[in-house]
Design a protein around this motif. Structure first.
Motif, PDB file in Angstrom:
ATOM      1  N   SER A 260      23.569  14.236   8.484  1.00  0.00           N
ATOM      2  CA  SER A 260      22.549  14.847   9.063  1.00  0.00           C
ATOM      3  C   SER A 260      22.862  15.476  10.282  1.00  0.00           C
ATOM      4  O   SER A 260      23.602  15.183  11.002  1.00  0.00           O
ATOM      5  N   PRO A 261      21.987  16.578  10.572  1.00  0.00           N
ATOM      6  CA  PRO A 261      22.151  17.300  11.944  1.00  0.00           C
ATOM      7  C   PRO A 261      21.798  16.596  13.164  1.00  0.00           C
ATOM      8  O   PRO A 261      20.971  15.673  12.853  1.00  0.00           O
ATOM      9  N   GLY A 262      22.387  16.888  14.333  1.00  0.00           N
ATOM     10  CA  GLY A 262      21.762  16.456  15.581  1.00  0.00           C
ATOM     11  C   GLY A 262      22.526  14.884  15.756  1.00  0.00           C
ATOM     12  O   GLY A 262      22.010  14.164  16.686  1.00  0.00           O
ATOM     13  N   GLN A 263      23.458  14.728  15.101  1.00  0.00           N
ATOM     14  CA  GLN A 263      24.078  13.351  15.292  1.00  0.00           C
ATOM     15  C   GLN A 263      25.557  13.642  16.155  1.00  0.00           C
ATOM     16  O   GLN A 263      26.246  14.377  15.541  1.00  0.00           O
ATOM     17  N   ASN A 264      25.641  12.461  16.894  1.00  0.00           N
ATOM     18  CA  ASN A 264      27.062  12.633  17.815  1.00  0.00           C
ATOM     19  C   ASN A 264      28.312  11.787  16.935  1.00  0.00           C
ATOM     20  O   ASN A 264      28.779  10.997  17.168  1.00  0.00           O
TER      21      ASN A 264
ATOM     22  N   LYS B  11      10.369  -0.553  21.964  1.00  0.00           N
ATOM     23  CA  LYS B  11      10.521   0.864  22.154  1.00  0.00           C
ATOM     24  C   LYS B  11      11.496   1.258  21.201  1.00  0.00           C
ATOM     25  O   LYS B  11      12.459   0.883  20.524  1.00  0.00           O
ATOM     26  N   GLU B  12      11.331   2.787  21.157  1.00  0.00           N
ATOM     27  CA  GLU B  12      12.058   3.474  20.179  1.00  0.00           C
ATOM     28  C   GLU B  12      12.666   4.707  20.950  1.00  0.00           C
ATOM     29  O   GLU B  12      12.171   5.333  21.907  1.00  0.00           O
ATOM     30  N   TRP B  13      13.911   5.015  20.626  1.00  0.00           N
ATOM     31  CA  TRP B  13      14.773   5.934  21.198  1.00  0.00           C
ATOM     32  C   TRP B  13      14.495   7.320  20.034  1.00  0.00           C
ATOM     33  O   TRP B  13      14.806   6.898  18.909  1.00  0.00           O
ATOM     34  N   LYS B  14      15.050   8.246  20.568  1.00  0.00           N
ATOM     35  CA  LYS B  14      14.916   9.525  19.695  1.00  0.00           C
ATOM     36  C   LYS B  14      16.374  10.022  19.399  1.00  0.00           C
ATOM     37  O   LYS B  14      17.423  10.097  20.379  1.00  0.00           O
ATOM     38  N   HIS B  15      16.881  10.188  18.159  1.00  0.00           N
ATOM     39  CA  HIS B  15      18.105  10.938  17.726  1.00  0.00           C
ATOM     40  C   HIS B  15      18.425  12.150  18.549  1.00  0.00           C
ATOM     41  O   HIS B  15      19.775  12.177  19.113  1.00  0.00           O
ATOM     42  N   GLN B  16      17.641  12.813  18.727  1.00  0.00           N
ATOM     43  CA  GLN B  16      17.913  14.105  19.348  1.00  0.00           C
ATOM     44  C   GLN B  16      18.377  14.075  20.820  1.00  0.00           C
ATOM     45  O   GLN B  16      18.975  14.906  21.359  1.00  0.00           O
ATOM     46  N   ASP B  17      17.610  13.046  21.550  1.00  0.00           N
ATOM     47  CA  ASP B  17      17.986  12.979  23.200  1.00  0.00           C
ATOM     48  C   ASP B  17      18.117  11.301  23.333  1.00  0.00           C
ATOM     49  O   ASP B  17      17.378  10.788  23.916  1.00  0.00           O
ATOM     50  N   MET B  18      18.980  10.734  22.617  1.00  0.00           N
ATOM     51  CA  MET B  18      19.218   9.360  22.438  1.00  0.00           C
ATOM     52  C   MET B  18      19.404   8.621  23.845  1.00  0.00           C
ATOM     53  O   MET B  18      18.844   7.530  24.355  1.00  0.00           O
ATOM     54  N   GLN B  19      20.330   9.176  24.756  1.00  0.00           N
ATOM     55  CA  GLN B  19      20.506   8.719  25.812  1.00  0.00           C
ATOM     56  C   GLN B  19      19.262   8.870  26.931  1.00  0.00           C
ATOM     57  O   GLN B  19      18.799   7.791  27.775  1.00  0.00           O
ATOM     58  N   LEU B  20      18.684  10.027  27.015  1.00  0.00           N
ATOM     59  CA  LEU B  20      17.633  10.182  28.097  1.00  0.00           C
ATOM     60  C   LEU B  20      16.442   9.349  27.288  1.00  0.00           C
ATOM     61  O   LEU B  20      15.876   8.603  28.316  1.00  0.00           O
TER      62      LEU B  20
ATOM     63  N   THR C 168      23.318   3.821  22.350  1.00  0.00           N
ATOM     64  CA  THR C 168      22.260   4.113  23.394  1.00  0.00           C
ATOM     65  C   THR C 168      22.619   3.552  24.698  1.00  0.00           C
ATOM     66  O   THR C 168      21.855   3.598  25.670  1.00  0.00           O
ATOM     67  N   ALA C 169      23.712   2.856  24.709  1.00  0.00           N
ATOM     68  CA  ALA C 169      24.284   2.053  25.784  1.00  0.00           C
ATOM     69  C   ALA C 169      24.233   2.776  27.211  1.00  0.00           C
ATOM     70  O   ALA C 169      23.816   2.286  28.198  1.00  0.00           O
ATOM     71  N   THR C 170      24.780   3.955  26.980  1.00  0.00           N
ATOM     72  CA  THR C 170      24.690   4.894  28.524  1.00  0.00           C
ATOM     73  C   THR C 170      23.479   4.978  29.052  1.00  0.00           C
ATOM     74  O   THR C 170      23.434   4.731  30.269  1.00  0.00           O
ATOM     75  N   GLY C 171      22.400   5.324  28.340  1.00  0.00           N
ATOM     76  CA  GLY C 171      20.971   5.378  28.981  1.00  0.00           C
ATOM     77  C   GLY C 171      20.462   4.246  29.435  1.00  0.00           C
ATOM     78  O   GLY C 171      20.063   4.062  30.540  1.00  0.00           O
TER      79      GLY C 171
END
Length: 338
Positions: free
Chosen positions: A68-72, A220-229, A254-257
């Motif tokens: 999938s696109p947008g994944q690290n 809460k939910e994080w977004k794949h496109q800006d997971m850390q933010l 997502t640990a960094t964020g």
């Protein structure tokens, strides 16, 4: 000096087709002729063209993995372990691997169609599965061999290997309750993806088994496109609640964020807030303190994905090609008694 197929056939005074079929071991060529051809091929340093051999067999001997696109992906040590397991397993059976990454989500199905309709691969491995997944529906409609790393809501039989996300998050939640935590938060992935659905189920079941109420404010939910933010912002929002959580369950990618948000609030991990992540990524081992995690077996999963896909390619019914694995809890310094 090596010879080509036609030259070898001329030396043996037989047709190129007979030479090719003899080297491939077809039963319509006598064992005597097969032996004669193989000895001549060795003597004259003839090596069959692998592309021609594949065409003759009607197989590409190549497996595709559609990302999938947008994944690290290539910053994710678990995914690298998974990919290593897939690659090693394929090399053992003489198969190649081709990786297709769509430039954006609108091109995702087209990228897959090019592999399938162009007959570039014999089977496909899919990751990052969604509850309603267009890619899976397409492959099922085409009756094309595939295996998932994950699951989907499509009821039609298909091969898959998956981690038991429900069990992992249920047990992680229960372990925090046993440490005395009563306000446990979950920072989860987007609900369109299947794995976060199981994570939420496990979290809710863990709370229920520990006699704690479910509070939607703590999810809460994080977004794949800006997971850390997004994980940074969601952590700040959680900790600013009138009754903030004393523990957080999350996905380690997502640990960094999350860690940056806690640092900004001058909260100490393992003392003020307990953390348990899913996936034993590098940050879990290098952070101070090290992070308690639920660790899935990446390389073994890759090997099993290949095994199931080969069975699907061989015609075995996908109804029996299922494996659900358990993650291992790795206790470190980010959890403590409340």
């Amino acid at each position: 000096m090596p010879v080509n197929l036609r030259q070898l056939a001329k030396l043996l005074e037989i047709s190129p087709t007979t030479v090719s079929r003899a080297l491939a071991g077809y039963s319509d060529v006598s064992s005597k002729t097969q032996q004669r051809v193989k000895e001549a091929a060795k003597k004259h340093n003839y090596h069959p063209n692998p592309v021609a051999q594949r065409l003759q067999k009607g197989k590409t001997e190549t497996i595709g993995i559609a990302l999938s696109p947008g994944q690290n992906y290539f910053k994710d040590t678990f995914f690298l372990d998974l990919l290593a397991g897939i690659s090693v397993s394929l090399s053992k059976i003489g198969y190649d691997l081709t990786i297709a990454v769509a430039p954006d989500s609108s091109q995702e199905i087209k990228s897959l169609q090019r592999m399938v309709q162009g007959k570039r691969v014999d089977g496909v491995i899919l990751t990052m599965t969604k509850a309603q997944d267009e890619r899976i529906s397409y492959l099922l409609d085409e009756n094309f061999p595939f295996v998932l790393y994950g699951r989907t809501e499509d009821p039609r039989p298909h091969a898959f290997v998956d981690m038991d996300g429900e069990l992992a998050f249920r047990e992680a939640c229960k372990s925090l309750i046993e440490l005395g935590h009563k306000r446990i938060a979950l920072i989860n992935g987007e609900p369109e993806y299947m794995f976060p659905v199981f994570c939420l189920q496990g979290y809710r079941n863990g709370l229920k088994s520990g006699g704690l109420p479910f509070d939607p404010e703590l999810v809460k939910e994080w977004k794949h496109q800006d997971m850390q933010l997004s994980s940074f912002e969601q952590t700040l929002a959680l900790m600013k609640l009138e009754q903030p959580p004393s523990a957080i369950l999350f996905h380690t990618e997502t640990a960094t964020g999350i860690l940056q948000a806690l640092q900004q609030l001058n909260l100490t991990v393992g003392k003020d807030v307990s953390l348990i992540g899913y996936d034993d990524l590098e940050i879990a081992k290098t952070n101070i303190p090290q992070l308690t995690v639920m660790r899935p077996p990446g390389r073994n999963a890759g090997e099993h994905l290949v095994g199931l896909l080969m069975e699907a390619i061989g015609g075995r019914s996908p109804e029996k090609l299922h494996q659900i694995w358990q993650a291992e809890m790795v206790l470190r310094q980010s959890t403590s008694q409340l």
